[in-house]
Design an enzyme around this catalytic site. Structure first.
Site, mmCIF file in Angstrom:
data_model
loop_
_atom_site.group_PDB
_atom_site.id
_atom_site.type_symbol
_atom_site.label_atom_id
_atom_site.label_comp_id
_atom_site.label_asym_id
_atom_site.label_seq_id
_atom_site.Cartn_x
_atom_site.Cartn_y
_atom_site.Cartn_z
ATOM 1 N N GLY A 176 0.835 -1.200 0.000
ATOM 2 C CA GLY A 176 0.000 0.000 0.000
ATOM 3 C C GLY A 176 0.869 1.249 0.000
ATOM 4 O O GLY A 176 2.024 1.220 -0.411
ATOM 5 N N LEU A 177 0.313 2.357 0.474
ATOM 6 C CA LEU A 177 1.073 3.609 0.531
ATOM 7 C C LEU A 177 1.770 3.707 1.881
ATOM 8 O O LEU A 177 1.375 4.462 2.761
ATOM 9 C CB LEU A 177 0.156 4.812 0.297
ATOM 10 C CG LEU A 177 -0.114 5.143 -1.147
ATOM 11 C CD1 LEU A 177 -1.013 6.365 -1.263
ATOM 12 C CD2 LEU A 177 1.177 5.382 -1.911
ATOM 13 N N HIS A 178 2.793 2.896 2.037
ATOM 14 C CA HIS A 178 3.560 2.853 3.269
ATOM 15 C C HIS A 178 5.039 2.897 2.913
ATOM 16 O O HIS A 178 5.450 2.370 1.897
ATOM 17 C CB HIS A 178 3.224 1.573 4.042
ATOM 18 C CG HIS A 178 3.935 1.459 5.344
ATOM 19 N ND1 HIS A 178 3.641 2.282 6.406
ATOM 20 C CD2 HIS A 178 4.941 0.661 5.740
ATOM 21 C CE1 HIS A 178 4.438 1.970 7.411
ATOM 22 N NE2 HIS A 178 5.234 0.987 7.031
ATOM 23 N N ALA A 179 5.830 3.539 3.730
ATOM 24 C CA ALA A 179 7.287 3.592 3.608
ATOM 25 C C ALA A 179 7.754 4.019 2.211
ATOM 26 O O ALA A 179 7.497 5.142 1.789
ATOM 27 C CB ALA A 179 7.905 2.274 4.047
ATOM 28 N N PRO B 254 6.903 3.275 -1.029
ATOM 29 C CA PRO B 254 5.922 3.773 -2.002
ATOM 30 C C PRO B 254 5.397 5.168 -1.648
ATOM 31 O O PRO B 254 5.242 6.015 -2.528
ATOM 32 C CB PRO B 254 4.807 2.728 -1.960
ATOM 33 C CG PRO B 254 5.495 1.476 -1.524
ATOM 34 C CD PRO B 254 6.531 1.931 -0.539
#
Length: 90
Positions: free
Chosen positions: A13-16, A18
């Site tokens: 997902g949109l973590h770290a 990305p």
């Protein structure tokens, strides 16, 4: 105001990583860009904390908006970025 909807392709997902790549590209546009989960309040797409706080997971849709000259092109680039698995090892 330009708007696009895109499905998050990154496996995490949109973590770290990305999220950092997305924020970097959103910042490079020089425009006011926002990102939101459908039905939720948008956050500043140039804020790493805001983007990570969205908690957008793999396979979820997000809505991108931008205002200013070149907004359509900027959003097209951000959609292309989010349509890739940004956490994949190269």
């Amino acid at each position: 105001m330009a708007q696009r909807t895109v499905t998050i392709a990154s496996s995490v997902g949109l973590h770290a990583r990305p999220a950092a790549l997305f924020v970097q590209q959103a910042s490079a546009t020089g425009l006011d860009v926002e990102i939101a989960r459908p039905g939720e309040d948008p956050v500043d797409a140039t804020s790493i904390l805001g983007v990570m706080a969205l908690g957008a997971k793999h396979g979820e849709e997000v809505v991108l908006t931008a205002e200013g000259d070149g907004a359509d092109e900027a959003l097209d680039g951000l959609v292309q970025l989010l349509s890739q698995d940004l956490d994949a090892k190269e």
